[in-house]
Design an enzyme around this catalytic site. Sequence first.
Site, PDB file in Angstrom:
ATOM      1  CG  HIS A 260      -1.811   1.139   1.376  1.00  0.00           C
ATOM      2  ND1 HIS A 260      -3.127   1.118   0.992  1.00  0.00           N
ATOM      3  CD2 HIS A 260      -1.591   2.395   1.843  1.00  0.00           C
ATOM      4  CE1 HIS A 260      -3.682   2.310   1.212  1.00  0.00           C
ATOM      5  NE2 HIS A 260      -2.759   3.100   1.741  1.00  0.00           N
ATOM      6  CD  GLU A 261       1.552   3.514   3.750  1.00  0.00           C
ATOM      7  OE1 GLU A 261       1.691   4.576   3.128  1.00  0.00           O
ATOM      8  OE2 GLU A 261       0.546   3.279   4.462  1.00  0.00           O
ATOM      9  CG  HIS A 264       0.364   6.229  -0.566  1.00  0.00           C
ATOM     10  ND1 HIS A 264      -0.626   6.980  -1.141  1.00  0.00           N
ATOM     11  CD2 HIS A 264      -0.219   5.526   0.447  1.00  0.00           C
ATOM     12  CE1 HIS A 264      -1.781   6.744  -0.490  1.00  0.00           C
ATOM     13  NE2 HIS A 264      -1.550   5.861   0.470  1.00  0.00           N
ATOM     14  CD  GLU A 290      -5.828   5.281   0.287  1.00  0.00           C
ATOM     15  OE1 GLU A 290      -4.882   6.071   0.527  1.00  0.00           O
ATOM     16  OE2 GLU A 290      -6.049   4.267   0.962  1.00  0.00           O
TER      17      GLU A 290
END
Lengths: 493, 493
Positions: A260-261, A264, A290
């Site tokens: 997820h990170e 980003h 996101e």
Amino acid sequence: MPDSPSFRELAIEAALIRSSASVLGWDQETYLPTHAQTWRARQLSWLSGRHHELTTSEDWKLALQQAIEAADSPREQDSLNEALRQLQRSTRLPTSLVERESEVTSLAKHAWASARERSDFPAFAPEFEKILQISREKADLWGYQNEPYDALLETYERGASAASVAAIFDAVEPELVKIAKAACAHTTTTRPSLPPGPYPVEAQQTFNRKVAAALGFDFDGGRIDTTTHPFCTTLGPNDVRLTTRYDEADFTSSLFGVMHEVGHGLYEQGLEPDDFGTPAGSAVSLGIHESQSRLWENHIGRSRAFWSHWLPVAAEHFPQLGKIGLDDFLAAIHRSEFSYIRVEADEATYDLHIILRFKIERALVNGELAVSEVPTAWNEAFHSSFGLTPPDDRRGCLQDIHWSMGGLGYFPTYSLGNFNAAQIYASATRNKNIRDAIENADYRPLLEWLQCRIHQPGSTLNPAALVEHATGKAPGVEDHLAHLRRRYVEHTT
Amino acid sequence: MPDSPSFRELAIEAALIRSSASVLGWDQETYLPTHAQTWRARQLSWLSGRHHELTTSEDWKLALQQAIEAADSPREQDSLNEALRQLQRSTRLPTSLVERESEVTSLAKHAWASARERSDFPAFAPEFEKILQISREKADLWGYQNEPYDALLETYERGASAASVAAIFDAVEPELVKIAKAACAHTTTTRPSLPPGPYPVEAQQTFNRKVAAALGFDFDGGRIDTTTHPFCTTLGPNDVRLTTRYDEADFTSSLFGVMHEVGHGLYEQGLEPDDFGTPAGSAVSLGIHESQSRLWENHIGRSRAFWSHWLPVAAEHFPQLGKIGLDDFLAAIHRSEFSYIRVEADEATYDLHIILRFKIERALVNGELAVSEVPTAWNEAFHSSFGLTPPDDRRGCLQDIHWSMGGLGYFPTYSLGNFNAAQIYASATRNKNIRDAIENADYRPLLEWLQCRIHQPGSTLNPAALVEHATGKAPGVEDHLAHLRRRYVEHTT
């Protein structure tokens, strides 16, 4: 007399200040000693003040005006127009308010953490009250067409409005409830689970790094540290910091967090470094940010294609995985259940957490709900959506850091991100090369597609226009619902 | 019209800026990704510029003048007079030079690290040349009575001069050589050594923390991290960061390093927090700072009294120590030999490393030696003092970070620190309560004595006056020589 500075020079100076504050913020989350909170809040407040002063100064206005007149490419024009829009918003806030907000939120984060620890909402309420007050002041100063919440939402998702978000959420909620119910019912009948731990932290770190590098994260321009609350922050054009946390009972918790990170981080690393500090070199919105994290976490990370390659690799790091087959593994990571904590929620129930928060914070900001009423409102809404009542506020309205950061208006961007992720991924994977590469665990073609269509434009387009431009249609929820149905109702991906 | 800010308010603002730069500097040494150096240098340069601008502004001058007129205690008067002295120095440097120096040294540190890695002095020489040039410019702008080196030394040790340091060094060198030769000869005949490793890093961390806490280091207002080059830096009134490195073959390397940095840290934590940012709340000089680190590292840490308590504790963490007796352990940690690397040098040979550096950098600054001649000059001087020729520049003139940081004039303060440490420790331990407590591994009475006589005065006295005030006599070398003779010639402590 020296030449007055160009807009680019001033924008870089502003970026130096803001990114210095990001270093202090990163340290605050990762390594700051307990008693150092107050001084850190003052340091951050000073930097916020200088940033605000510079970006609303006469020099800034003049340089921007001159740059707009001299702009010789559409990209530069779009970037400068966005800078002008930001300027018009910033000048409405006095420096004293910006400094006060920075100091209040630095301390409130600390108050929230200890209130959450003790599940003591009244201990956080006075800080929350201050933050709400500042948010309303800001909304009034910025101005809005329909309701104060619009002004806050605009900070995170330019061009969005509370009414438009509410319309989308109202329309999608019944469909999401149907999917979530089916997904949870299926989970109850199958109950597959991962082989038990321990999954040692060091092995998790090695495996996470391997996956992050395979997705394209550049470790010479970034790093991964450990925090209670995972996040991604950019401290400079070649300095993207991710954080994660580890659970030795379940390696996927940290892994999906890292993916997820990394999503980003890839967005930040994909921005044009030469435009760092200007809108052309900055992420456009949280809903787009996101979309990138969710795309890599869910569409890649939780897919059959991903694990058909990575499960054997994972088994080299965690021998107990040698015993589980791909189908059982997928069933285990596709479990769904109604649960209290948003950050631990599965894809099928996640958006329901967001819709609940949106309704509450919209009511707070618009003055229809008092801070003291939040726990009751939360628990009632939660019971009505999830059929459960949180046993305490730690697992209810105190669970998220956002309000303590002054992030009212932030939550809906998570679901907008989910919707965008599905639409962007569906569009990218219409390309056979990209699809085939993903099947072979080669993520470069996908990343290049994203860099070209989503990252490189920076903030030169509105989020909705960016999605439409990249995918050929206006942002919608159909791809997201279709994705959830395939994975959680039909169990095919 | 708002009141103009008080000097205290401005001093706090300056401290906010400087300590923000310290956060960025700490991160640069601990966690910064490889490709992020350039941006970090620019961030630090911006902060240096703002600090210099503020502390040389008309507001600052006016507020200081008003504060001096209104001062109502001798402590405050001394603090403000020191602020005035600093102002008079700062105003002589243009902001552009301060910013340039910050950026040049940020990048030079990086160039030095990679030149040292490859033992390639010519790769570092151009950066060193820039730094030397800036140092000379600064010396000229500051002015000096006898030689440019005086102006640089004043930065680190106010009231000292090159001639006075040279006189001390010239007088003490023959005595130091005698002690070093006797110590090395003794080591060759006895050759005791520590039980072999591994001493696992985690066990070292636990033991180091235990010792640091016992000495009085406050972990709620500080922390210990890992870096290649250990240091101590203050990021705020309750935020003192130490670093260390680990050698699994020898736990004492990290332990003595930590005790050294704890000494620096205790000084910083012992300053008056309410005076943070003003001279009254700031360390007075590097020679005093180093006296604190050396006192805890050498006079406490390498003593018989310390290890008669701590050796059994260490053996709980490192079972192999169960086999070694106290006398053999002390003989092992009191080994002395002529070796290349300053930071690994023992007490008996350490000051000879410093005297060599002082002679070389004094000649560089005063224009009697060219940068290109440094390796030859170093190796010749080293051979004459140590009887050895460094096999490469990594183990010769490239070993220290100081010149790359622009720290010309810094080295002599290490030996001044050694001399001060011995004199201060001898004076404190004339008190029987303190002596008895140390025998019982209770370091509070000693720390309280230091806090009262050395830490709390901050910069309200000159270093020499502080030592004289605390110990009852002018700073000298006799206690240091006596200490070395007892430990390394007579083997009694």
